[in-house]
Design a protein around this motif. Structure first.
Motif, PDB file in Angstrom:
ATOM      1  N   ARG A 113      12.099   5.565  12.483  1.00 19.67           N
ATOM      2  CA  ARG A 113      11.818   4.355  11.708  1.00 19.67           C
ATOM      3  C   ARG A 113      10.343   3.973  11.809  1.00 19.67           C
ATOM      4  NH1 ARG A 113      10.825  -0.703  12.171  1.00 19.67           N
ATOM      5  NH2 ARG A 113      10.878  -0.667  14.451  1.00 19.67           N
ATOM      6  N   LEU A 114       9.788   4.042  13.027  1.00 19.46           N
ATOM      7  CA  LEU A 114       8.379   3.695  13.208  1.00 19.46           C
ATOM      8  C   LEU A 114       7.469   4.666  12.459  1.00 19.46           C
ATOM      9  CD1 LEU A 114       8.395   2.778  17.011  1.00 19.46           C
ATOM     10  CD2 LEU A 114       8.152   1.204  15.078  1.00 19.46           C
ATOM     11  N   SER A 115       7.817   5.945  12.491  1.00 18.51           N
ATOM     12  CA  SER A 115       7.034   6.942  11.760  1.00 18.51           C
ATOM     13  C   SER A 115       7.052   6.642  10.268  1.00 18.51           C
ATOM     14  CB  SER A 115       7.592   8.338  12.032  1.00 18.51           C
ATOM     15  OG  SER A 115       6.938   9.309  11.249  1.00 18.51           O
ATOM     16  N   GLN A 116       8.223   6.273   9.769  1.00 19.09           N
ATOM     17  CA  GLN A 116       8.333   5.938   8.351  1.00 19.09           C
ATOM     18  C   GLN A 116       7.497   4.709   8.006  1.00 19.09           C
ATOM     19  OE1 GLN A 116      12.014   4.160   6.395  1.00 19.09           O
ATOM     20  NE2 GLN A 116      12.269   6.327   5.892  1.00 19.09           N
ATOM     21  N   ASP A 117       7.551   3.682   8.856  1.00 15.71           N
ATOM     22  CA  ASP A 117       6.743   2.482   8.630  1.00 15.71           C
ATOM     23  C   ASP A 117       5.255   2.820   8.613  1.00 15.71           C
ATOM     24  OD1 ASP A 117       9.026   0.971   8.539  1.00 15.71           O
ATOM     25  OD2 ASP A 117       8.815   0.136  10.560  1.00 15.71           O
ATOM     26  N   PHE A 118       4.844   3.661   9.556  1.00 16.84           N
ATOM     27  CA  PHE A 118       3.438   4.057   9.651  1.00 16.84           C
ATOM     28  C   PHE A 118       2.984   4.745   8.369  1.00 16.84           C
ATOM     29  CE2 PHE A 118       0.279   7.309  10.777  1.00 16.84           C
ATOM     30  CZ  PHE A 118      -0.690   6.540  11.395  1.00 16.84           C
ATOM     31  N   GLU A 119       3.768   5.724   7.916  1.00 16.58           N
ATOM     32  CA  GLU A 119       3.397   6.462   6.719  1.00 16.58           C
ATOM     33  C   GLU A 119       3.389   5.557   5.488  1.00 16.58           C
ATOM     34  OE1 GLU A 119       2.255   9.458   6.573  1.00 16.58           O
ATOM     35  OE2 GLU A 119       2.527   9.816   8.714  1.00 16.58           O
ATOM     36  N   ARG A 120       4.336   4.620   5.408  1.00 19.58           N
ATOM     37  CA  ARG A 120       4.381   3.719   4.257  1.00 19.58           C
ATOM     38  C   ARG A 120       3.146   2.828   4.210  1.00 19.58           C
ATOM     39  NH1 ARG A 120       7.869   0.391   5.784  1.00 19.58           N
ATOM     40  NH2 ARG A 120       9.685   1.709   5.401  1.00 19.58           N
ATOM     41  N   ARG A 121       2.754   2.311   5.364  1.00 19.35           N
ATOM     42  CA  ARG A 121       1.589   1.426   5.397  1.00 19.35           C
ATOM     43  C   ARG A 121       0.321   2.165   4.998  1.00 19.35           C
ATOM     44  NH1 ARG A 121       3.272  -1.643  11.040  1.00 19.35           N
ATOM     45  NH2 ARG A 121       5.020  -2.817  10.142  1.00 19.35           N
ATOM     46  N   LEU A 122       0.209   3.403   5.433  1.00 19.81           N
ATOM     47  CA  LEU A 122      -0.945   4.198   5.009  1.00 19.81           C
ATOM     48  C   LEU A 122      -0.893   4.466   3.513  1.00 19.81           C
ATOM     49  CD1 LEU A 122      -1.256   6.843   7.859  1.00 19.81           C
ATOM     50  CD2 LEU A 122      -2.665   4.827   7.487  1.00 19.81           C
ATOM     51  N   ARG A 123       0.290   4.788   3.025  1.00 24.13           N
ATOM     52  CA  ARG A 123       0.447   5.132   1.613  1.00 24.13           C
ATOM     53  C   ARG A 123       0.119   3.948   0.706  1.00 24.13           C
ATOM     54  NH1 ARG A 123       5.282   6.957   2.244  1.00 24.13           N
ATOM     55  NH2 ARG A 123       6.435   5.163   1.479  1.00 24.13           N
ATOM     56  N   GLU A 124       0.487   2.745   1.146  1.00 25.93           N
ATOM     57  CA  GLU A 124       0.315   1.565   0.309  1.00 25.93           C
ATOM     58  C   GLU A 124      -0.994   0.830   0.581  1.00 25.93           C
ATOM     59  OE1 GLU A 124       3.833  -0.719   0.971  1.00 25.93           O
ATOM     60  OE2 GLU A 124       5.143   0.701  -0.105  1.00 25.93           O
ATOM     61  N   ASP A 125      -1.726   1.260   1.605  1.00 32.70           N
ATOM     62  CA  ASP A 125      -2.983   0.592   1.927  1.00 32.70           C
ATOM     63  C   ASP A 125      -4.032   0.868   0.848  1.00 32.70           C
ATOM     64  OD1 ASP A 125      -5.824   0.779   3.572  1.00 32.70           O
ATOM     65  OD2 ASP A 125      -4.508  -0.816   4.288  1.00 32.70           O
ATOM     66  N   LYS A 126      -4.829  -0.141   0.525  1.00 29.28           N
ATOM     67  CA  LYS A 126      -5.823  -0.014  -0.550  1.00 29.28           C
ATOM     68  C   LYS A 126      -7.241   0.202  -0.023  1.00 29.28           C
ATOM     69  CE  LYS A 126      -2.551  -0.702  -3.477  1.00 29.28           C
ATOM     70  NZ  LYS A 126      -1.980   0.471  -4.188  1.00 29.28           N
ATOM     71  N   THR A 127      -7.372   0.424   1.277  1.00 30.45           N
ATOM     72  CA  THR A 127      -8.694   0.660   1.846  1.00 30.45           C
ATOM     73  C   THR A 127      -9.347   1.880   1.198  1.00 30.45           C
ATOM     74  OG1 THR A 127      -8.049  -0.283   3.972  1.00 30.45           O
ATOM     75  CG2 THR A 127      -9.953   1.195   3.979  1.00 30.45           C
ATOM     76  N   ARG A 128     -10.648   1.774   0.934  1.00 32.89           N
ATOM     77  CA  ARG A 128     -11.415   2.903   0.409  1.00 32.89           C
ATOM     78  C   ARG A 128     -12.591   3.179   1.342  1.00 32.89           C
ATOM     79  NH1 ARG A 128      -7.457   3.374  -1.740  1.00 32.89           N
ATOM     80  NH2 ARG A 128      -6.914   3.547  -3.954  1.00 32.89           N
ATOM     81  N   VAL A 129     -12.820   4.440   1.619  1.00 27.30           N
ATOM     82  CA  VAL A 129     -13.921   4.866   2.482  1.00 27.30           C
ATOM     83  C   VAL A 129     -14.977   5.530   1.605  1.00 27.30           C
ATOM     84  CG1 VAL A 129     -14.583   6.254   4.480  1.00 27.30           C
ATOM     85  CG2 VAL A 129     -12.308   5.209   4.382  1.00 27.30           C
TER      86      VAL A 129
END
Length: 267
Positions: free
Chosen positions: A188-204
């Motif tokens: 569950r934590l792995s899934q949450d982690f991947e979702r937050r990265l996927r939906e994050d709008k940060t740009r480098v």
């Protein structure tokens, strides 16, 4: 002899990678034999990626497949002696590859949130299934008793035994339950982690020279800031090619350092 040394996938990312690997193998067969020669090279038609119109369709597929693999697991556990156990497990893995790996893939790429949500729910149900499966002492004993006939079977048996032991198959009942709960929570934590990265709008921001070595298809059409630097996100299809191919480690870390960790902390 088993044709594929990989045991059935237990982790979501592993499932996605297994599915992509399958697509590559199928593409290679088409390239080698041509469409007209496909039936001579394999007993099945070329793979067609399933289409799901909504989250309910994803759930229906998940329900059917989980019932099927639960039945397969019961048959494997009921088997007597080691004969055929690797083939039976391999077939279970094929069922997951064909039916669930595409669902797990959609959890990462589908544009509709209800479909992604249903796919993620299926991932967690599958995680719970594998947690139980790898603690099944009857299947474990069949594997222990097996005498592999070649190096491929020997490697598959070793990988499976290690997975069962890592899952806590040899622990007392109470500790097995605790290990299973921890494994499910990690999923569950792995899934949450991947979702937050996927939906994050940060740009480098990167200069063109900082992306030396990264395939142009990853960044050539990306937006740029006022200084003309390329703006790249933290999503997996962007992040992975940058950290794997950028010739400057410092520049690769810019995409995988504080910003990526901060994204994981966001709720």
């Amino acid at each position: 002899m088993i044709a594929d040394t990989s045991p059935f996938p237990i982790r979501m990312n592993a499932s996605v990678l297994a599915f992509l690997s399958r697509l590559l193998r199928l593409s290679s067969c088409v390239a080698l034999f041509g469409v007209s020669g496909w039936s001579a090279a394999a007993d099945t038609a070329p793979y067609v990626f399933p289409s799901y119109r909504d989250g309910a369709a994803v759930k229906a597929r998940c329900d059917r497949t989980l019932r099927e693999i639960e039945a397969q697991a019961r048959r494997i556990a009921a088997g007597r002696g080691p004969d055929g156990v690797l083939i039976e497990i391999d077939r279970l893995g094929q069922t997951v590859d064909d039916s669930l790996s595409p669902v797990f893939f959609l959890a990462n790429v589908h544009p509709d949130k209800p479909v992604r949500d249903a796919a993620e729910a299926c991932e967690l149900r599958y995680q719970a299934f594998t947690s139980r499966l790898y603690q099944n002492p009857r299947i474990y004993r069949r594997l222990q008793a097996l005498q592999p006939v070649d190096a491929i079977d020997r490697q598959m048996r070793a990988d499976l035994l290690a997975s069962f032991e890592d899952a806590g198959v040899g622990l007392p009942a109470a500790k097995r339950d605790r290990a299973r709960a921890l494994n499910d929570e990690l999923g569950r934590l792995s899934q949450d982690f991947e979702r937050r990265l996927r939906e994050d709008k940060t740009r480098v921001a990167f200069t063109d020279s900082e992306l030396d070595g990264v395939p142009a298809s990853v960044w050539s059409t990306a937006p740029r800031d006022a200084q003309g630097r390329v703006l790249l996100g933290l999503d997996y299809p962007t992040y992975s090619p940058v950290v794997e191919n950028a010739r400057s480690p410092g520049h690769a870390n810019a995409c995988g350092g504080p910003s990526r960790r901060a994204a994981a902390r966001r709720t």
